[in-house]
Design an enzyme around this catalytic site. Sequence first.
Site, short mmCIF file in Angstrom:
data_model
loop_
_atom_site.label_atom_id
_atom_site.label_comp_id
_atom_site.label_asym_id
_atom_site.label_seq_id
_atom_site.Cartn_x
_atom_site.Cartn_y
_atom_site.Cartn_z
N CYS A 48 0.73 -1.01 0.06
CA CYS A 48 0.17 -0.01 0.17
C CYS A 48 0.91 1.21 0.15
O CYS A 48 1.90 0.70 0.04
CB CYS A 48 -1.34 -0.07 1.16
SG CYS A 48 -0.54 0.06 3.17
C1 RB5 Z 1 -3.97 4.97 0.45
O1 RB5 Z 1 -4.15 6.35 0.65
C2 RB5 Z 1 -3.16 5.08 1.73
O2 RB5 Z 1 -4.17 5.49 3.15
C3 RB5 Z 1 -2.72 3.31 2.11
O3 RB5 Z 1 -2.13 3.01 1.07
C4 RB5 Z 1 -1.37 2.96 2.83
O4 RB5 Z 1 -0.68 3.96 2.73
C5 RB5 Z 1 -2.07 2.75 3.90
O5 RB5 Z 1 -1.13 2.83 4.97
#
Ligand code: RB5
Length: 152
Positions: free
Chosen positions: A65
Amino acid sequence: MKVVIGADHGGYHLKNSLLDFLLHHGYEVIDVGAYDDEPSDYPDYAKAVAEKVINSEAERGILICGSGVGACIAANKFRGIRAAVCHDTYSARQGVEDDDMNILCLGARVVGEELAKEVVKAFLSAEFKALERYQKRLQKIKEFERTWKKKG
Ligand code: RB5
């Protein structure tokens, strides 16, 4: 080795690079999405990756993420998952050798592509060292999963 990979929109581009990298190195890879960089929810990909690992459809998982953190929190809610954010090769290797980590979480907004490849390489080439003390610790974690309940 069969590997499952998943990412939200924040990790989508890094996922695609790592997918090519893994295929090039002879890994069999299941890609559970996302399949575009439209805003999506990391718990959905954490679930998809965790399920493949728990059901032994893949030996290891890679979750991406933006930071690696959200995906890691979500993945660790699944019994039998040992996920960690590692942005260095030492932790990626040792997390498997000592702690039997089965999902590597990466933050695409934190690590560059080349470092991510090195970290993935360290993660996938490591094996759990089934020393008695490591197994004892894992048993304790499994016991938490099996028995822990909030008081009251
Ligand atoms: C998405 O914008 C972001 O919040 C997600 O990818 C991640 O970093 C969450 O921990």
